[in-house]
Design a protein around this motif. Structure first.
Motif, short mmCIF file in Angstrom:
data_model
loop_
_atom_site.label_atom_id
_atom_site.label_comp_id
_atom_site.label_asym_id
_atom_site.label_seq_id
_atom_site.Cartn_x
_atom_site.Cartn_y
_atom_site.Cartn_z
N PRO A 293 43.84 77.18 93.52
CA PRO A 293 44.76 76.55 92.57
C PRO A 293 46.06 77.32 92.44
O PRO A 293 47.09 76.77 92.08
CB PRO A 293 43.97 76.56 91.25
N ASN A 294 46.04 78.63 92.73
CA ASN A 294 47.25 79.44 92.67
C ASN A 294 47.03 80.74 93.45
O ASN A 294 45.90 81.16 93.66
CB ASN A 294 47.66 79.75 91.23
N TRP A 295 48.10 81.34 93.89
CA TRP A 295 48.03 82.63 94.58
C TRP A 295 49.41 83.28 94.56
O TRP A 295 50.43 82.63 94.38
CB TRP A 295 47.54 82.47 96.02
N THR A 296 49.41 84.60 94.72
CA THR A 296 50.66 85.37 94.74
C THR A 296 51.11 85.54 96.19
O THR A 296 50.36 86.05 97.02
CB THR A 296 50.48 86.74 94.09
N ILE A 297 52.32 85.11 96.47
CA ILE A 297 52.88 85.26 97.80
C ILE A 297 53.57 86.61 97.95
O ILE A 297 53.42 87.30 98.95
CB ILE A 297 53.89 84.12 98.07
#
Length: 285
Positions: free
Chosen positions: A128-132
């Motif tokens: 659903p989300n992640w840090t690039i």
């Protein structure tokens, strides 16, 4: 004391796509999100957005072609060639690891050249989300006047809502992924100053087709110089929509020649990623 600042911010990204299917496909089919076969190509129509997000009428064509396969920085990767007109304008690489897709830029221009030569997580369809990216950087904003800025660059991705999009008389269901981009820092040569940049990139993927739309919202930059200015700038945005594609590896040997002679292929933005260019004309006293 006189303050003169010119802000120009460009965001460029890669256009990739998927294995073709005839019916409306599920955007959660991770294994088919980005088919990386040599010879595949995608053509997009782009439009400029004004600072309020409205189309201006300025348009162009962007194109990407999968032209090779090699080991890059320890990963098996596919080479993507980008074109403007009949000219090759850039190369970048994509690698799949499990269900995740990564991108690699051999060279990134100032101010964010620290992003060169490293793999960056582009899209993770299962999350659903992640840090690039989240790191301290230092950038040159006005070489002529010796101005630099230091701060934190953060890029965080989130899975957004679905959307129906029509491509070549076919309606498909696309899944949106948003990149929220923020830079928080200061002008090193001006004590007490503050420089912030914020923006959003929206990627739309359809399994079996790939990227069907991409939008870069107008970015906002705020510069505070104590006792002198508190100024906010907004840059233009842009949007591209897929108009044609072909997944036909058997034609690889003739692909580049076919594009150069018969297609109007303009690479205006893609996966040079979200790398902003921030030339300031000057801050003068």
């Amino acid at each position: 004391m006189r303050l003169k600042i010119l802000f120009i911010l460009g965001l460029i990204f890669i256009l990739s796509a998927c294995k073709k299917e005839d019916n409306i496909t599920s955007p959660t089919a991770v294994q088919e999100l980005i088919p990386l076969a040599i010879g595949n190509y995608w053509i997009y129509n782009g439009v400029t957005l004004d600072v309020n997000g409205n189309e201006t009428g300025t348009s162009w064509r962007d194109s990407s072609v999968v032209t090779g396969q090699k080991i890059v920085a320890g990963k098996q990767a596919y080479e993507i060639s980008e074109y403007v007109g009949s000219s090759l304008t850039g190369l970048w690489y994509v690698s799949k690891d499990g269900g995740k897709y990564y991108i690699y830029f051999p060279s990134v221009g100032a101010p964010f050249d620290s992003l060169s030569g490293r793999w960056i997580l582009w899209v993770d369809p299962a999350s659903p989300n992640w840090t690039i990216l989240n790191q301290q950087i230092k950038i040159n904003i006005d070489t002529a006047n010796g101005l630099t800025a230091s701060g934190t660059l953060s890029v965080v991705a989130n899975r957004g809502a679905g959307e129906s999009i029509t491509i070549k008389n076919q309606t498909v269901q696309a899944q949106r992924y948003d990149w929220d981009i923020n830079f928080n820092g200061k002008i090193d040569q001006i004590p007490g100053s503050s420089l912030t940049i914020s923006g959003k990139i929206r990627w739309y993927f359809t399994s079996g087709i790939g990227m069907v739309k991409n939008q870069i919202d107008p970015l906002t930059t705020r510069l505070i110089v104590p006792l002198l200015a508190d100024t906010t700038f907004k840059s233009e945005g842009q949007k591209i929509t897929l108009i044609d594609y072909k997944l036909n590896p058997s034609q690889t040997a003739k692909l580049a020649q076919t594009f150069n002679s018969n297609q109007q292929i303009n690479q205006h933005f893609l996966f040079r990623c979200f790398i902003p260019q921030i030339p300031f004309e000057g801050i003068k006293r």
